[in-house]
Scaffold this active site. Structure first.
Site, mmCIF file in Angstrom:
data_model
loop_
_atom_site.group_PDB
_atom_site.id
_atom_site.type_symbol
_atom_site.label_atom_id
_atom_site.label_comp_id
_atom_site.label_asym_id
_atom_site.label_seq_id
_atom_site.Cartn_x
_atom_site.Cartn_y
_atom_site.Cartn_z
ATOM 1 N N SER A 273 26.447 -0.818 80.203
ATOM 2 C CA SER A 273 26.296 -1.357 78.997
ATOM 3 C C SER A 273 26.584 -2.630 78.416
ATOM 4 O O SER A 273 26.065 -3.124 77.459
ATOM 5 C CB SER A 273 26.897 -0.026 77.888
ATOM 6 O OG SER A 273 28.098 0.155 78.082
ATOM 7 N N HIS A 325 31.360 -4.009 75.216
ATOM 8 C CA HIS A 325 30.154 -4.410 74.366
ATOM 9 C C HIS A 325 29.971 -5.706 73.648
ATOM 10 O O HIS A 325 29.253 -6.437 73.843
ATOM 11 C CB HIS A 325 29.991 -3.237 73.536
ATOM 12 C CG HIS A 325 29.451 -2.085 74.008
ATOM 13 N ND1 HIS A 325 29.119 -0.727 73.113
ATOM 14 C CD2 HIS A 325 29.339 -1.619 75.028
ATOM 15 C CE1 HIS A 325 29.205 0.181 74.128
ATOM 16 N NE2 HIS A 325 29.272 -0.262 75.259
#
Length: 500
Positions: A273, A325
């Protein structure tokens, strides 16, 4: 099995005895009536943008005029398999607006509207480069015609399927190795690529900053990430080019991994991610330029910001590593900004040169950061070692019970044991300020109880000896403390500090 990665709906609207020029004028007024934004136009074609919507994340409506009919296609701007009926509703709204205007506009009004609009054709042709760039941007999505084509590399969609295949392959291999498939049990499998400060930095296993990007915490984690990678890869890879896409992907994931071990030094990190959100960051950086036609750019930008906001808000929940992230997103945004001029003046030699410089700079930044990053794992170990030494000194009186005089034991407890227990209370305060995770803070609370029992037991022993071993209550207190200390020691032995 065939499907479209960009959901769309197409319909022909017929208007008998209506000239194409009148249809053009009617479409312009309908767009204005509906509050849509008009994009690039040609003599027989108009593009419009209905604006931001939650489901789907925005659409583009293309209107092709052919004599007395209009072929209208409404499509999702970003790759999205379902539009939940929104594309169809767009066309129906347009049809109703056109019918309303036909009844309320004279032929002379339409002729004047068309005359004014025709002067814009020349201006619109100046945006042809951006319009063509938009077509290039979405060209690879049309090549995904079935489930199996998702995994099949092809021009304009080459690196994305390879990355998807590698993630799936590694997931299967780990599952077969015993990690499981539904939810990974990564304990015991850290050696296969988990990004953990104590391994990545302390043990100098820097390759983990790459391998962790191909590990996932279960089937749902894998599917969610691969779907996001498919969406951004199919859209962005043809714009960046395959090698720039691959380099940016790995750099975003690697620097996201650095953020992770800095913010969460005692948590293992896995998943693609950080790299994927980094590529959304690259797209965000590119959208700050005029590479894409402005109306398309604005529509994509609102969609992208909404998606990223959702991702980061979701990252505040549960075990999601939001630090990775954020690190990937910021890295991607910077990479996107510095790539604008290179994409605008694409040339093989310049691409190789610029990519080489970016790779060398990224390597320097990564290794410099690893060298200068404070090793919180070693700091933590030093504090734990200090606690252990103090605890050993605090219990020295127990070794003196059968060897020393009563006065010496009482003095040892009063001056040494209780003093070291007090020092350990301060050590636990320092531990509580470290990012040791929920399990670590639970262990600190157990150690606080342990210290209180040690202090109580030492005090009871001191009074028991001081009063000539004739106070039954002190003896009972000592036995009760010993029982509770054994229970807490057993519980402490079944909790861990690292890789929670």
């Amino acid at each position: 099995m065939s499907f479209q990665i960009n959901a769309s709906y197409c319909e022909e609207l017929h208007f008998e005895h209506t000239k194409s020029s009148e249809l053009y004028a009617l479409l312009l007024e309908a767009i204005q009536l509906l509050g849509w934004s008009r994009g690039a136009s040609k003599i027989d074609q108009i593009t419009a943008f209905p604006g931001f919507s939650l489901i789907p994340f925005g659409e583009v409506v293309n209107m092709q005029i052919n004599y007395d009919k209009v072929v209208v296609t409404s499509s999702c701007i970003m790759p999205q398999i379902w539009s939940f009926g929104q594309n169809k509703r767009n066309i129906r709204k347009l049809g109703r607006a056109l019918n309303h205007l036909i009844q309320n506009r004279t032929e002379e009004q339409l002729r004047q509207k068309y005359f004014i609009a025709s002067s814009e054709f020349i201006a619109d042709t100046q945006e042809k480069v951006q319009s063509d760039r938009f077509k290039e941007l979405t060209s690879s999505t049309s090549k995904i015609t079935g489930v199996f084509s998702i995994f099949n590399p092809k021009p304009g969609y080459y690196i994305t399927p390879i990355l998807i295949n590698l993630n799936i392959l590694y997931f299967i291999l780990l599952g077969l190795a015993g990690a499981g498939f539904w939810n990974y049990n990564l304990h015991g499998f850290e050696y296969l690529g988990v990004n953990l400060l104590d391994l990545t930095l302390t043990q100098h296993e820097w390759w983990r900053l790459l391998t962790y990007q191909f590990m996932h915490g279960g089937i749902l984690h894998l599917l969610g990430n691969m779907f996001s990678l498919l969406m951004i890869g199919a859209y962005l890879e043809p714009l960046l080019g395959k090698w720039r896409f691959l380099v940016f992907y790995l750099i975003c994931g690697t620097i996201g991994g650095l953020f992770s071990i800095y913010i969460h030094p005692f948590l293992g990190s896995v998943g693609a991610s950080a790299a994927i959100i980094g590529m959304y960051g690259v797209f965000l950086g590119l959208l700050s330029s005029d590479l894409i036609e402005k109306h398309t750019r604005n529509a994509i930008l609102s969609t992208l910001i909404f998606f990223l906001t959702l991702q980061l808000l979701f990252g505040l929940q549960g075990p999601v590593d939001n630090s990775a992230h954020v690190g990937g997103l910021l890295t991607g945004f910077v990479l996107g900004l510095i790539s604008i001029s290179a994409i605008r003046k694409e040339n093989t030699w310049n691409t190789v040169k610029r990519l080489s410089i970016i790779v060398l700079m990224a390597i320097f930044i990564i290794f410099f950061t690893l060298k200068e990053m404070p090793n919180k794992a070693n700091e933590f170990r030093a504090v734990i070692q200090e606690f252990g030494l103090n605890d050993d000194r605090a219990q020295n009186y127990l070794r003196m019970l059968n060897e020393s005089s009563d006065d010496a034991i009482v003095q040892e407890i009063k001056i040494q044991s209780l003093g070291f227990i007090k020092q350990n209370a301060e050590v636990l305060d320092r531990l509580d300020q470290m990012p040791i995770g929920k399990n670590g803070h639970y262990r600190v609370n157990l150690l606080r109880k342990y210290l209180l029992l040690q202090a109580k037991r030492a005090s009871s022993e001191m009074f028991w000896i001081y009063y000539g071993r004739r106070t039954p209550n002190d003896k009972k207190q000592i036995e009760a403390c010993d029982t509770e200390l054994r229970r807490i020691t057993y519980e402490l032995s079944n909790t861990s500090w690292t890789f929670q």
